[in-house]
Write an enzyme that holds these catalytic residues in place. Structure first.
Site, mmCIF file in Angstrom:
data_model
loop_
_atom_site.group_PDB
_atom_site.id
_atom_site.type_symbol
_atom_site.label_atom_id
_atom_site.label_comp_id
_atom_site.label_asym_id
_atom_site.label_seq_id
_atom_site.Cartn_x
_atom_site.Cartn_y
_atom_site.Cartn_z
ATOM 1 N N LYS A 188 2.786 -2.726 5.917
ATOM 2 C CA LYS A 188 3.009 -2.705 4.477
ATOM 3 C C LYS A 188 4.438 -2.274 4.142
ATOM 4 O O LYS A 188 5.005 -2.717 3.131
ATOM 5 C CB LYS A 188 1.990 -1.788 3.801
ATOM 6 C CG LYS A 188 0.555 -2.298 3.903
ATOM 7 C CD LYS A 188 0.409 -3.703 3.333
ATOM 8 C CE LYS A 188 -1.037 -4.159 3.309
ATOM 9 N NZ LYS A 188 -1.195 -5.515 2.723
ATOM 10 N N SER B 230 0.854 -1.184 0.000
ATOM 11 C CA SER B 230 0.000 0.000 0.000
ATOM 12 C C SER B 230 0.890 1.233 0.000
ATOM 13 O O SER B 230 2.025 1.188 0.497
ATOM 14 C CB SER B 230 -0.888 0.007 1.252
ATOM 15 O OG SER B 230 -1.509 1.270 1.436
ATOM 16 N N TYR C 205 -1.090 -0.195 10.034
ATOM 17 C CA TYR C 205 -1.294 -0.848 8.748
ATOM 18 C C TYR C 205 -0.145 -0.463 7.813
ATOM 19 O O TYR C 205 0.424 -1.320 7.119
ATOM 20 C CB TYR C 205 -2.634 -0.413 8.168
ATOM 21 C CG TYR C 205 -2.930 -0.918 6.775
ATOM 22 C CD1 TYR C 205 -3.334 -2.226 6.564
ATOM 23 C CD2 TYR C 205 -2.830 -0.064 5.673
ATOM 24 C CE1 TYR C 205 -3.627 -2.686 5.283
ATOM 25 C CE2 TYR C 205 -3.124 -0.509 4.398
ATOM 26 C CZ TYR C 205 -3.521 -1.822 4.207
ATOM 27 O OH TYR C 205 -3.808 -2.266 2.935
#
Length: 264
Positions: free
Chosen positions: A173, A156, A169
């Site tokens: 990533k 991401s 998150y």
């Protein structure tokens, strides 16, 4: 637009790049993973898709065509599920050429100061450790003389910069991006490993980032819209295919042009 609608398009593929090939796509009952599976099938390949809900997987397999697809339900970070999915792939289709580590979670939304440590560990288990395990176990299981050709990991843009309220998150990533680099070096020259790093794509996972304010969110992108799953499926198919035969260890941003802008 519903996830299953935007994921269902086959795209405008250049031909039959996956004729005779088999791909395993994790987290592919809907959204980006399903769009990638559709693209592979549209270009002549066969796919095994995974997801947590058997019913949703069955619907996805019906879309893809039961003669071209198989669904195996389970959790990405469960060793038994991984063994089952890899084993069923080889038993059903006799080979495994491509792996897409698409399964991911983001159960935490808010500042890092409020992040539960147990949740942080779970994010790493699914988004990073599971991708490593899928890779190692697939490489070990493929038939002799028919090695795994390529891997695409789904990262991401959150892994390349600060992301308010989805910070951990992004941490996971970022780790996945570096894992890609390490695996690309270790698995060469037999298996290529690359990463895609999308910006906001209209999927169930990303709804909290745009729902109720899509026009405002899209204004941050030079292309003036958010992504849809097919926007990621095309680049994924390219990196998996022999068209990318001299590309490994790279991260391709699929971000509607957002990365060209610098805040002043």
């Amino acid at each position: 637009m519903a996830d299953n609608v935007v994921a269902g398009g086959a795209g405008n593929g250049p031909g039959q790049r996956f004729e005779g090939r088999v791909a395993l796509v994790t987290g592919a009952s809907r959204g980006i993973g399903l769009a990638i599976a559709h693209r592979i099938v549209a270009e002549g390949g066969r796919v095994v898709i995974t997801g947590r809900r058997a019913e949703t997987l069955q619907e996805a397999v019906a879309e893809l065509g039961p003669d071209r697809a198989l669904g195996v339900a389970g959790k990405a970070d469960d060793a038994g599920h991984r063994a089952d999915a890899i084993g069923q792939t080889i038993e059903r289709f006799g080979r495994l050429d491509h792996l897409v580590n698409n399964a991911g979670i983001n159960p935490a939304y808010g500042p890092l100061a409020e992040l539960d440590t147990g949740v942080a560990r779970k994010i790493l288990e699914v988004n990073v450790i599971a991708a490593l395990e899928w890779t190692r176990e697939t490489v070990a299981a493929v038939p002799a003389g028919s090695p795994l050709r390529s891997i695409v990991n789904m990262a991401s843009v959150a892994g390349t910069a600060s992301g308010p309220n989805i910070a951990f998150y992004g941490v996971s990533k970022a780790a996945l991006i570096n894992l890609t680099v390490q695996l690309a070096d270790e698995l060469a020259p037999t298996t290529r490993v690359n990463t895609l790093a999308p910006a906001v794509v209209k999927t169930r996972l990303a709804r909290a980032l745009y729902e109720g304010r899509e026009e405002e969110a899209a204004a941050a992108y030079p292309l003036r819209r958010l992504g849809i799953p097919d926007d990621v499926a095309g680049p994924a198919a390219f990196l998996l295919s022999d068209d990318a035969a001299w590309i490994t260890g790279q991260t391709l941003l699929v971000d509607g042009g957002a990365s060209v802008r610098t805040a002043l």
